[in-house]
Design a protein around this motif. Structure first.
Motif, short mmCIF file in Angstrom:
data_model
loop_
_atom_site.label_atom_id
_atom_site.label_comp_id
_atom_site.label_asym_id
_atom_site.label_seq_id
_atom_site.Cartn_x
_atom_site.Cartn_y
_atom_site.Cartn_z
N ASP B 159 3.34 9.59 19.70
CA ASP B 159 3.87 9.49 18.34
C ASP B 159 5.28 10.06 18.34
O ASP B 159 5.51 11.11 18.94
CB ASP B 159 3.06 10.35 17.38
N CYS B 160 6.20 9.39 17.66
CA CYS B 160 7.57 9.89 17.60
C CYS B 160 7.88 10.35 16.18
O CYS B 160 7.72 9.58 15.22
CB CYS B 160 8.53 8.78 18.02
N ALA B 181 4.36 4.87 16.54
CA ALA B 181 3.43 5.36 17.56
C ALA B 181 2.92 4.19 18.38
O ALA B 181 3.03 3.03 17.96
CB ALA B 181 2.27 6.09 16.90
N VAL B 182 2.39 4.51 19.56
CA VAL B 182 1.79 3.47 20.40
C VAL B 182 0.55 4.07 21.07
O VAL B 182 0.53 5.26 21.38
CB VAL B 182 2.82 2.95 21.44
N THR B 183 -0.52 3.28 21.18
CA THR B 183 -1.70 3.76 21.90
C THR B 183 -1.90 2.87 23.12
O THR B 183 -1.40 1.74 23.15
CB THR B 183 -2.98 3.70 21.03
N PHE B 184 -2.62 3.39 24.09
CA PHE B 184 -2.83 2.61 25.31
C PHE B 184 -4.17 2.97 25.93
O PHE B 184 -4.70 4.06 25.70
CB PHE B 184 -1.70 2.86 26.31
N ASP B 185 -4.74 2.02 26.66
CA ASP B 185 -5.84 2.36 27.56
C ASP B 185 -5.52 1.72 28.91
O ASP B 185 -4.35 1.35 29.14
CB ASP B 185 -7.20 1.96 26.98
N ASN B 194 3.45 1.81 12.62
CA ASN B 194 4.11 2.86 11.81
C ASN B 194 3.15 4.01 11.49
O ASN B 194 1.96 3.79 11.31
CB ASN B 194 4.65 2.26 10.52
N ILE B 195 3.70 5.20 11.43
CA ILE B 195 2.94 6.39 11.04
C ILE B 195 3.75 7.15 10.00
O ILE B 195 4.92 6.84 9.78
CB ILE B 195 2.68 7.32 12.25
N ASN B 196 3.09 8.14 9.38
CA ASN B 196 3.81 9.00 8.43
C ASN B 196 4.11 10.32 9.14
O ASN B 196 3.25 11.18 9.26
CB ASN B 196 2.91 9.22 7.20
N PRO B 197 5.34 10.51 9.64
CA PRO B 197 5.62 11.69 10.47
C PRO B 197 5.46 13.00 9.72
O PRO B 197 4.96 13.98 10.27
CB PRO B 197 7.06 11.49 10.93
N GLU B 198 5.88 13.03 8.43
CA GLU B 198 5.82 14.28 7.67
C GLU B 198 4.36 14.73 7.53
O GLU B 198 4.02 15.89 7.75
CB GLU B 198 6.46 14.13 6.28
N TYR B 208 -6.61 16.33 12.49
CA TYR B 208 -5.92 15.07 12.80
C TYR B 208 -6.10 14.12 11.63
O TYR B 208 -7.12 14.20 10.93
CB TYR B 208 -6.53 14.42 14.06
N HIS B 209 -5.16 13.24 11.44
CA HIS B 209 -5.29 12.25 10.38
C HIS B 209 -5.03 10.87 10.97
O HIS B 209 -4.02 10.65 11.64
CB HIS B 209 -4.31 12.52 9.24
N TRP B 210 -5.95 9.94 10.71
CA TRP B 210 -5.77 8.57 11.20
C TRP B 210 -5.61 7.63 10.02
O TRP B 210 -6.27 7.82 8.98
CB TRP B 210 -6.97 8.12 12.04
N ASP B 211 -4.79 6.66 10.18
CA ASP B 211 -4.56 5.69 9.12
C ASP B 211 -4.94 4.31 9.65
O ASP B 211 -4.17 3.69 10.39
CB ASP B 211 -3.07 5.74 8.72
N ASN B 212 -6.17 3.90 9.31
CA ASN B 212 -6.66 2.57 9.70
C ASN B 212 -6.60 2.35 11.22
O ASN B 212 -6.05 1.36 11.70
CB ASN B 212 -5.82 1.51 8.97
#
Lengths: 168, 278
Positions: B159-160, B181-185, B194-198, B208-212
């Motif tokens: 996550d940036c 952000a990017v996820t990988f396996d 997109n994420i909410n950095p704040e 932790y908070h996940w959005d969908n």
């Protein structure tokens, strides 16, 4: 005009004329904006190094060939995801929210369907429809015959109709 | 042409390739890259052999020196409480539960090279090249704040939160900007999204908070933190979850997920987590 200035002017002209179409081409193949930026830069840098060997009349074809080889040798992806901007969605004319939502859903399905078309066929189809290049121009840059471009186009349309029917 | 074909054609003609950088910025970058190319000079052939030998020797010396690294001791966080580590260059690493970090820098060039296993938030001081290697990939820092979750090569996430980072995963490069952000396996890459950095930066420790996001991502993180092995049907792992979870009580977190996402689970004594249809 000094030789250095002449070279620089030539390079700026080359950039202005071809940057966008090369970047679009790599995006059509990869669906990756950052890769499209990087490959386009590499292609233009190589063109600068080879500037005395490039003829103006074949420059575009030269750039596309380098871009195509660079992508297929080093970056080819098995599956891609496209994310085009659409003026129909971004600049709606007083359309209802339901209509916009429906349009967005159609847009996503269409982009997913196009992403599943084979690489070269997809790139040729999108060069024709988005960049408005005619078959002869595409044939020149892809180093194929007009007949082959026609075949890729009808294959793209046929696949698209099947895939969109399946997804909608 | 049928109505459907017309609709497709009209829609495609409304598309354009999104801009990442403007053409002028792309030109400036190109000029910068061009100016870094060394001009080719014609040399007197008598000297070419001697000069080539000299250059080769010099390159070998520089290469040998540049490979020499100065190591600082590594840090391992065995607890669930986040540990703050200050690197010698004043960069900050918040080392999350069960994670480890090693730091070294090259004698020549001064590049900062980090090895991370687990999860950490990095706040990087501007300076020489800053590169992090983690299970499954590596990244080069172009800005300031980011997190990496990579307990193993099986799955992870970057996550940036500020500036940008250039991530390499499965030989593909991604530039993550602030709020991406990017996820990988082991086989796939999802993102950048997109994420909410704040919101993410202000979460308490272990929350932790996940959005969908797919359950696979969330359960994999819990299992990697706790060393569980996960067994679950794909259709459950593909369900998406939105909300916060506190991971320092993993069983409670799994229980909340099970109720929210309507599945049963068993946590065996051999640390095997089995997810089943309700």
């Amino acid at each position: 005009m000094r030789a250095e200035e002449r070279d620089n002017d030539w390079f700026r002209k080359l950039f202005d004329e071809h940057y966008k179409s090369i970047r679009n081409f790599i995006y059509y193949l990869s669906g990756d904006l950052s890769l499209a930026d990087d490959v386009t830069q590499d292609v233009l840098l190589l063109a600068w190094q080879e500037r005395y060997k490039i003829k103006n009349e074949t420059a575009k074809s030269y750039l596309f060939t380098i871009a195509k080889n660079n992508y297929f040798r080093h970056h080819r992806k098995k599956a891609i995801r496209l994310n085009f901007s659409s003026t129909l969605i971004n600049e709606p004319n007083n359309e209802s929210p339901e209509f916009i939502l429906e349009l967005k859903e159609f847009d996503q399905k269409l982009q997913a369907a196009i992403a599943e078309i084979p690489d070269k066929t997809r790139a040729i189809f999108l060069m024709s429809r988005i960049d408005q290049m005619n078959y002869s121009e595409i044939a020149a840059v892809m180093q194929l015959s007009n007949k082959a471009i026609e075949k890729h186009m009808s294959k793209a349309l046929q696949l698209l109709r099947q895939k969109v029917d399946r997804k909608l | 042409m049928s109505q459907k074909n017309e609709k497709i054609e009209k829609h495609i003609s409304s598309w354009s390739v999104p801009q990442s950088v403007g053409e002028e910025e792309a030109w400036e970058r190109l000029m910068k890259a061009k100016s870094q190319n060394q001009p080719v000079r014609k040399l007197n052939q008598e000297w070419v052999g001697q000069l080539a030998a000299g250059i080769a020797a010099l390159v070998m010396i520089v290469f040998a020196l540049s490979e020499t690294k100065i190591f600082a001791p590594g840090e391992i966080n065995h607890s669930q409480i986040t540990q703050t580590v200050w690197l010698p260059d004043s960069s900050l690493v918040q080392l999350k539960a069960y994670s480890s970090v090693k730091y070294n820098y090259q004698r020549i060039g001064g590049a900062r090279l980090i090895h991370l296993k687990g999860e950490a938030l990095f706040k990087v001081k501007e300076g020489k090249r800053f590169e992090v290697q983690f299970p499954g990939g590596n990244l080069e820092v172009l800005g300031t704040q980011f997190t990496i979750q990579a307990y193993s090569e099986e799955s992870g996430r970057v996550d940036c939160f500020g500036g940008s980072v250039k991530v390499s995963l499965h030989s593909q490069f991604f530039t993550l900007e602030k709020g991406q952000a990017v996820t990988f396996d082991q086989t796939t890459i999802d993102g950048p999204f997109n994420i909410n950095p704040e919101q993410k930066l202000n979460l308490p420790d272990n929350v932790y908070h996940w959005d969908n996001r797919p359950l696979k991502e969330i359960l994999s993180l819990i299992c990697q933190r706790e060393n569980y092995t996960l067994e679950a049907p794909d259709h459950i792992l593909q369900k998406n979850f939105t909300g916060p979870l506190q991971l320092d009580k993993p069983e409670k977190a799994i229980g909340i997920l099970a109720r929210a996402m309507n599945f049963d689970y068993q946590l065996k004594t051999n640390k095997q987590l089995i997810i089943e249809e309700k």
